[in-house]
Write a protein that holds these residues in place. Structure first.
Motif, PDB file in Angstrom:
ATOM      1  N   GLU A  70       5.784   4.911   6.831  1.00 25.34           N
ATOM      2  CA  GLU A  70       5.701   6.061   5.923  1.00 25.34           C
ATOM      3  C   GLU A  70       4.872   5.739   4.690  1.00 25.34           C
ATOM      4  O   GLU A  70       4.090   6.565   4.218  1.00 25.34           O
ATOM      5  CB  GLU A  70       7.099   6.517   5.514  1.00 25.34           C
ATOM      6  CG  GLU A  70       7.846   7.227   6.620  1.00 25.34           C
ATOM      7  CD  GLU A  70       9.318   7.457   6.304  1.00 25.34           C
ATOM      8  OE1 GLU A  70       9.752   7.227   5.144  1.00 25.34           O
ATOM      9  OE2 GLU A  70      10.051   7.874   7.229  1.00 25.34           O
ATOM     10  N   ASN A  71       5.020   4.539   4.161  1.00 22.19           N
ATOM     11  CA  ASN A  71       4.264   4.162   2.972  1.00 22.19           C
ATOM     12  C   ASN A  71       2.806   3.857   3.285  1.00 22.19           C
ATOM     13  O   ASN A  71       1.919   4.231   2.513  1.00 22.19           O
ATOM     14  CB  ASN A  71       4.940   2.987   2.260  1.00 22.19           C
ATOM     15  CG  ASN A  71       6.116   3.458   1.440  1.00 22.19           C
ATOM     16  OD1 ASN A  71       5.943   3.977   0.353  1.00 22.19           O
ATOM     17  ND2 ASN A  71       7.315   3.323   1.990  1.00 22.19           N
ATOM     18  N   ARG A  72       2.552   3.207   4.400  1.00 17.23           N
ATOM     19  CA  ARG A  72       1.159   2.919   4.774  1.00 17.23           C
ATOM     20  C   ARG A  72       0.382   4.197   5.076  1.00 17.23           C
ATOM     21  O   ARG A  72      -0.824   4.248   4.867  1.00 17.23           O
ATOM     22  CB  ARG A  72       1.112   1.977   5.979  1.00 17.23           C
ATOM     23  CG  ARG A  72       1.326   0.540   5.607  1.00 17.23           C
ATOM     24  CD  ARG A  72       0.931  -0.370   6.745  1.00 17.23           C
ATOM     25  NE  ARG A  72       1.062  -1.749   6.337  1.00 17.23           N
ATOM     26  CZ  ARG A  72       1.341  -2.743   7.155  1.00 17.23           C
ATOM     27  NH1 ARG A  72       1.519  -2.503   8.445  1.00 17.23           N
ATOM     28  NH2 ARG A  72       1.447  -3.973   6.715  1.00 17.23           N
ATOM     29  N   ASP A  73       1.075   5.222   5.573  1.00 18.78           N
ATOM     30  CA  ASP A  73       0.422   6.493   5.863  1.00 18.78           C
ATOM     31  C   ASP A  73      -0.135   7.147   4.600  1.00 18.78           C
ATOM     32  O   ASP A  73      -1.003   8.010   4.677  1.00 18.78           O
ATOM     33  CB  ASP A  73       1.380   7.454   6.573  1.00 18.78           C
ATOM     34  CG  ASP A  73       1.634   7.062   8.025  1.00 18.78           C
ATOM     35  OD1 ASP A  73       0.901   6.199   8.554  1.00 18.78           O
ATOM     36  OD2 ASP A  73       2.582   7.613   8.623  1.00 18.78           O
ATOM     37  N   LYS A  74       0.362   6.746   3.443  1.00 17.91           N
ATOM     38  CA  LYS A  74      -0.101   7.297   2.165  1.00 17.91           C
ATOM     39  C   LYS A  74      -1.320   6.556   1.611  1.00 17.91           C
ATOM     40  O   LYS A  74      -1.885   6.972   0.601  1.00 17.91           O
ATOM     41  CB  LYS A  74       1.036   7.234   1.139  1.00 17.91           C
ATOM     42  CG  LYS A  74       2.253   8.039   1.525  1.00 17.91           C
ATOM     43  CD  LYS A  74       3.381   7.802   0.542  1.00 17.91           C
ATOM     44  CE  LYS A  74       4.679   8.440   1.019  1.00 17.91           C
ATOM     45  NZ  LYS A  74       5.815   8.059   0.166  1.00 17.91           N
ATOM     46  N   PHE A  75      -1.701   5.441   2.236  1.00 13.85           N
ATOM     47  CA  PHE A  75      -2.847   4.671   1.758  1.00 13.85           C
ATOM     48  C   PHE A  75      -4.132   5.476   1.937  1.00 13.85           C
ATOM     49  O   PHE A  75      -4.287   6.187   2.922  1.00 13.85           O
ATOM     50  CB  PHE A  75      -3.014   3.374   2.556  1.00 13.85           C
ATOM     51  CG  PHE A  75      -2.042   2.265   2.227  1.00 13.85           C
ATOM     52  CD1 PHE A  75      -0.850   2.487   1.566  1.00 13.85           C
ATOM     53  CD2 PHE A  75      -2.331   0.978   2.629  1.00 13.85           C
ATOM     54  CE1 PHE A  75       0.032   1.460   1.305  1.00 13.85           C
ATOM     55  CE2 PHE A  75      -1.458  -0.070   2.370  1.00 13.85           C
ATOM     56  CZ  PHE A  75      -0.280   0.176   1.697  1.00 13.85           C
ATOM     57  N   PRO A  76      -5.067   5.309   1.017  1.00 12.73           N
ATOM     58  CA  PRO A  76      -6.386   5.907   1.245  1.00 12.73           C
ATOM     59  C   PRO A  76      -7.133   5.105   2.310  1.00 12.73           C
ATOM     60  O   PRO A  76      -6.689   4.010   2.690  1.00 12.73           O
ATOM     61  CB  PRO A  76      -7.067   5.769  -0.121  1.00 12.73           C
ATOM     62  CG  PRO A  76      -6.421   4.570  -0.740  1.00 12.73           C
ATOM     63  CD  PRO A  76      -4.995   4.574  -0.232  1.00 12.73           C
TER      64      PRO A  76
END
Length: 187
Positions: free
Chosen positions: A135-141
């Motif tokens: 979930e957090n990596r999906d927010k990376f640019p």
């Protein structure tokens, strides 16, 4: 290539591995000190009765290993079973037999029966922990974005903090290992 049992026989005890850590040692011991094995007579009893060997493929710079190895050590102590660790980067032939989605993700725990045969592989993460990371990596640019490295570094710091402090994650690791190994040991 040596067998997994031969790797186990040559490996260092997990307690020594943790004492020898040069990275994330304080954090790993913090988790170890906080985590208590749930009152679970069945799992601990089965481990004690079957007396499997556990071979850990790990590195001390790994955040997942920092958390999971501390929890595994508590499980091993409760069940009075032997756990030994090898370094992934020194044992590429071994880790290459246990890739996760094509990668050399760690830690990997190999559960060996009395004949030294691998009856289960666990790792590198419990499902609940994987969901948090995904979930957090999906927010990376995108990687080309000039802020990518800064955002990734901040997440790694947040992840380490969560791994050290989040007792729900610790319990999720325990439960995931318990589920996987009980099934393998009761066959």
């Amino acid at each position: 290539m040596p067998t997994e049992q031969q790797y186990f026989e040559e490996a260092k005890p997990l307690t020594q591995y943790m004492d020898d850590m040069t990275t994330k040692k304080e954090e790993s011991f913090s988790i170890y000190e906080k985590f208590e094995v749930p009152a679970d007579d069945e799992f601990i009893s089965v481990l004690n009765e079957k007396n499997p060997h556990i071979l850990v493929i790990t590195e001390d710079w790994c955040g997942d290993a920092m958390m999971n190895n501390a929890i595994l050590r508590r499980i091993a102590e409760a069940a009075d079973i032997e756990v030994r660790a090898v370094y992934r980067d020194e044992n590429l032939d071994l880790i290459d037999h246990y890739l996760t989605n094509g990668g050399r993700s760690i830690p990997v725990y190999l559960l060996l029966n009395e004949n030294g045969e691998v009856i289960s592989k666990w790792g590198p993460r419990a499902e609940k922990v994987q969901q948090f990371v995904t979930e957090n990596r999906d927010k990376f640019p995108p990687k080309e974005d000039p802020t990518f490295e800064e955002i990734q570094k901040a997440f790694f710091e947040q992840m380490t903090k969560e791994f050290v402090e989040n007792k729900d994650f610790h319990l999720a690791v325990y439960e995931d290992i318990r589920s996987n190994w009980l099934q393998a040991l009761q066959k």
